[in-house]
Design a protein around this motif. Sequence first.
Motif, PDB file in Angstrom:
ATOM      1  N   GLU A   5       0.857  -1.185   0.000  1.00  0.00           N
ATOM      2  CA  GLU A   5       0.000   0.000   0.000  1.00  0.00           C
ATOM      3  C   GLU A   5       0.896   1.239   0.000  1.00  0.00           C
ATOM      4  OE1 GLU A   5      -3.419   1.985   2.914  1.00  0.00           O
ATOM      5  OE2 GLU A   5      -2.321   0.217   3.575  1.00  0.00           O
ATOM      6  N   LEU A   6       0.625   2.163  -0.930  1.00  0.00           N
ATOM      7  CA  LEU A   6       1.371   3.422  -0.993  1.00  0.00           C
ATOM      8  C   LEU A   6       0.736   4.399  -0.010  1.00  0.00           C
ATOM      9  CD1 LEU A   6       3.722   4.833  -2.486  1.00  0.00           C
ATOM     10  CD2 LEU A   6       2.035   5.715  -4.093  1.00  0.00           C
ATOM     11  N   LEU A   7       1.400   4.631   1.126  1.00  0.00           N
ATOM     12  CA  LEU A   7       0.845   5.495   2.167  1.00  0.00           C
ATOM     13  C   LEU A   7       1.127   6.967   1.892  1.00  0.00           C
ATOM     14  CD1 LEU A   7       1.709   3.393   5.340  1.00  0.00           C
ATOM     15  CD2 LEU A   7      -0.424   3.446   4.034  1.00  0.00           C
ATOM     16  N   GLU A   8       2.313   7.265   1.375  1.00  0.00           N
ATOM     17  CA  GLU A   8       2.695   8.617   0.967  1.00  0.00           C
ATOM     18  C   GLU A   8       3.456   8.495  -0.337  1.00  0.00           C
ATOM     19  OE1 GLU A   8       4.712  10.844   4.015  1.00  0.00           O
ATOM     20  OE2 GLU A   8       3.469   9.975   5.587  1.00  0.00           O
ATOM     21  N   VAL A   9       3.783   9.639  -0.951  1.00  0.00           N
ATOM     22  CA  VAL A   9       4.466   9.590  -2.242  1.00  0.00           C
ATOM     23  C   VAL A   9       5.823   8.903  -2.138  1.00  0.00           C
ATOM     24  CG1 VAL A   9       5.621  11.837  -2.097  1.00  0.00           C
ATOM     25  CG2 VAL A   9       4.910  10.950  -4.321  1.00  0.00           C
ATOM     26  N   ASP A  10       6.431   8.895  -0.954  1.00  0.00           N
ATOM     27  CA  ASP A  10       7.735   8.241  -0.771  1.00  0.00           C
ATOM     28  C   ASP A  10       7.701   7.181   0.335  1.00  0.00           C
ATOM     29  OD1 ASP A  10       7.400   9.948   1.332  1.00  0.00           O
ATOM     30  OD2 ASP A  10       9.424  10.763   1.288  1.00  0.00           O
ATOM     31  N   PHE A  11       6.514   6.606   0.597  1.00  0.00           N
ATOM     32  CA  PHE A  11       6.404   5.601   1.657  1.00  0.00           C
ATOM     33  C   PHE A  11       5.500   4.473   1.192  1.00  0.00           C
ATOM     34  CE2 PHE A  11       4.709   3.809   5.612  1.00  0.00           C
ATOM     35  CZ  PHE A  11       5.879   3.555   6.285  1.00  0.00           C
ATOM     36  N   LEU A  12       6.095   3.296   0.961  1.00  0.00           N
ATOM     37  CA  LEU A  12       5.375   2.106   0.537  1.00  0.00           C
ATOM     38  C   LEU A  12       5.424   1.102   1.679  1.00  0.00           C
ATOM     39  CD1 LEU A  12       4.042   0.510  -1.855  1.00  0.00           C
ATOM     40  CD2 LEU A  12       6.331  -0.397  -2.302  1.00  0.00           C
ATOM     41  N   LYS A  13       4.261   0.608   2.069  1.00  0.00           N
ATOM     42  CA  LYS A  13       4.193  -0.378   3.148  1.00  0.00           C
ATOM     43  C   LYS A  13       3.745  -1.703   2.545  1.00  0.00           C
ATOM     44  CE  LYS A  13       1.837  -1.454   7.473  1.00  0.00           C
ATOM     45  NZ  LYS A  13       0.816  -0.999   8.437  1.00  0.00           N
ATOM     46  N   CYS A  14       4.574  -2.721   2.727  1.00  0.00           N
ATOM     47  CA  CYS A  14       4.252  -4.062   2.247  1.00  0.00           C
ATOM     48  C   CYS A  14       4.144  -4.990   3.447  1.00  0.00           C
ATOM     49  CB  CYS A  14       5.322  -4.588   1.294  1.00  0.00           C
ATOM     50  SG  CYS A  14       5.430  -3.681  -0.257  1.00  0.00           S
ATOM     51  N   SER A  15       3.099  -5.768   3.455  1.00  0.00           N
ATOM     52  CA  SER A  15       2.899  -6.748   4.520  1.00  0.00           C
ATOM     53  C   SER A  15       3.098  -8.142   3.943  1.00  0.00           C
ATOM     54  CB  SER A  15       1.494  -6.637   5.104  1.00  0.00           C
ATOM     55  OG  SER A  15       1.320  -5.377   5.707  1.00  0.00           O
ATOM     56  N   VAL A  16       3.973  -8.888   4.583  1.00  0.00           N
ATOM     57  CA  VAL A  16       4.211 -10.271   4.212  1.00  0.00           C
ATOM     58  C   VAL A  16       3.548 -11.097   5.299  1.00  0.00           C
ATOM     59  CG1 VAL A  16       5.951 -12.018   3.709  1.00  0.00           C
ATOM     60  CG2 VAL A  16       6.404  -9.620   3.176  1.00  0.00           C
ATOM     61  N   GLY A  17       2.366 -11.595   4.987  1.00  0.00           N
ATOM     62  CA  GLY A  17       1.574 -12.260   6.020  1.00  0.00           C
ATOM     63  C   GLY A  17       1.655 -13.770   5.941  1.00  0.00           C
ATOM     64  N   PHE A  18       2.197 -14.366   6.958  1.00  0.00           N
ATOM     65  CA  PHE A  18       2.221 -15.810   7.091  1.00  0.00           C
ATOM     66  C   PHE A  18       1.765 -16.138   8.507  1.00  0.00           C
ATOM     67  CE2 PHE A  18       5.574 -15.094   3.926  1.00  0.00           C
ATOM     68  CZ  PHE A  18       5.108 -15.908   2.910  1.00  0.00           C
ATOM     69  N   PRO A  19       0.917 -17.115   8.635  1.00  0.00           N
ATOM     70  CA  PRO A  19       0.525 -17.469  10.012  1.00  0.00           C
ATOM     71  C   PRO A  19       1.693 -18.033  10.810  1.00  0.00           C
ATOM     72  CG  PRO A  19      -0.575 -18.885   8.382  1.00  0.00           C
ATOM     73  CD  PRO A  19       0.221 -17.877   7.632  1.00  0.00           C
ATOM     74  N   PHE A  20       2.592 -18.741  10.126  1.00  0.00           N
ATOM     75  CA  PHE A  20       3.743 -19.313  10.827  1.00  0.00           C
ATOM     76  C   PHE A  20       4.967 -19.213   9.928  1.00  0.00           C
ATOM     77  CE2 PHE A  20       0.050 -21.637  12.370  1.00  0.00           C
ATOM     78  CZ  PHE A  20       0.137 -21.354  13.720  1.00  0.00           C
ATOM     79  N   MET A  21       6.044 -18.674  10.448  1.00  0.00           N
ATOM     80  CA  MET A  21       7.339 -18.746   9.780  1.00  0.00           C
ATOM     81  C   MET A  21       8.245 -19.526  10.707  1.00  0.00           C
ATOM     82  SD  MET A  21       8.499 -15.252   7.840  1.00  0.00           S
ATOM     83  CE  MET A  21       9.909 -15.884   6.986  1.00  0.00           C
ATOM     84  N   ARG A  22       8.768 -20.584  10.183  1.00  0.00           N
ATOM     85  CA  ARG A  22       9.628 -21.434  11.010  1.00  0.00           C
ATOM     86  C   ARG A  22      10.908 -20.696  11.401  1.00  0.00           C
ATOM     87  NH1 ARG A  22       8.053 -27.050  10.292  1.00  0.00           N
ATOM     88  NH2 ARG A  22       6.464 -27.089   8.686  1.00  0.00           N
ATOM     89  N   ARG A  23      11.508 -21.171  12.428  1.00  0.00           N
ATOM     90  CA  ARG A  23      12.765 -20.617  12.922  1.00  0.00           C
ATOM     91  C   ARG A  23      13.841 -20.716  11.844  1.00  0.00           C
ATOM     92  NH1 ARG A  23      16.898 -23.390  15.674  1.00  0.00           N
ATOM     93  NH2 ARG A  23      18.139 -22.010  16.970  1.00  0.00           N
ATOM     94  N   LYS A  24      14.629 -19.623  11.648  1.00  0.00           N
ATOM     95  CA  LYS A  24      15.712 -19.528  10.679  1.00  0.00           C
ATOM     96  C   LYS A  24      15.238 -19.736   9.238  1.00  0.00           C
ATOM     97  CE  LYS A  24      19.404 -20.303  13.766  1.00  0.00           C
ATOM     98  NZ  LYS A  24      20.594 -19.581  13.830  1.00  0.00           N
ATOM     99  N   SER A  25      13.991 -19.410   8.955  1.00  0.00           N
ATOM    100  CA  SER A  25      13.477 -19.533   7.594  1.00  0.00           C
ATOM    101  C   SER A  25      13.626 -18.198   6.865  1.00  0.00           C
ATOM    102  CB  SER A  25      12.010 -19.972   7.611  1.00  0.00           C
ATOM    103  OG  SER A  25      11.223 -18.989   8.256  1.00  0.00           O
ATOM    104  N   LYS A  26      13.579 -18.258   5.533  1.00  0.00           N
ATOM    105  CA  LYS A  26      13.724 -17.069   4.696  1.00  0.00           C
ATOM    106  C   LYS A  26      12.565 -17.014   3.716  1.00  0.00           C
ATOM    107  CE  LYS A  26      18.774 -17.095   4.635  1.00  0.00           C
ATOM    108  NZ  LYS A  26      19.970 -17.144   3.777  1.00  0.00           N
ATOM    109  N   TYR A  27      12.220 -15.796   3.341  1.00  0.00           N
ATOM    110  CA  TYR A  27      11.230 -15.607   2.286  1.00  0.00           C
ATOM    111  C   TYR A  27      11.683 -14.438   1.437  1.00  0.00           C
ATOM    112  CZ  TYR A  27       6.894 -15.158  -0.203  1.00  0.00           C
ATOM    113  OH  TYR A  27       5.962 -15.097  -1.200  1.00  0.00           O
ATOM    114  N   GLN A  28      11.660 -14.599   0.123  1.00  0.00           N
ATOM    115  CA  GLN A  28      12.087 -13.539  -0.783  1.00  0.00           C
ATOM    116  C   GLN A  28      10.903 -13.054  -1.592  1.00  0.00           C
ATOM    117  OE1 GLN A  28      15.211 -15.681  -2.913  1.00  0.00           O
ATOM    118  NE2 GLN A  28      16.720 -14.368  -1.920  1.00  0.00           N
TER     119      GLN A  28
END
Length: 134
Positions: A5-28
């Motif tokens: 979501e573009l909140l301001e002209v220079d501020f973009l907020k992205c939510s990466v929603g996962f109910p569970f992220m395992r320990r030491k896991s990565k997401y790209q």
Amino acid sequence: GISCELLEVDFLKCSVGFPFMRRKSKYQFSVFFDTTHLSGEEEALEFQVTAQSGNLERSDSLLDNQLLLSVPLVHEVDSIITGTVLPTLFVYGDSTEASRFIKLEDSVCLFQPLNLSLQVINTGPSSLPGATVH
């Protein structure tokens, strides 16, 4: 999933929603930006990335939750330099025999003035800040 979501002209907020992220896991994931509206005065684009969680985290491990990325910009220009000189022809140097010159003591030598006119044009997509001609 991911939502941005573009909140301001220079501020973009992205939510990466996962109910569970395992320990030491990565997401790209990737975000593409439209750079056609840049003014050309910027030296670099800076991105501040912050990771937050609804879960409690030890305060000593919060330091690695922020990252500042700096991307240097290359300005694309298409410059043209044209010029004219007046007079277009003058005598200089060895083209005249030395015996034809008369040296007068304590005389000021008169030089022929030259008018050099230059034009610099930038037809490129970026501005050309701080250009110099040598």
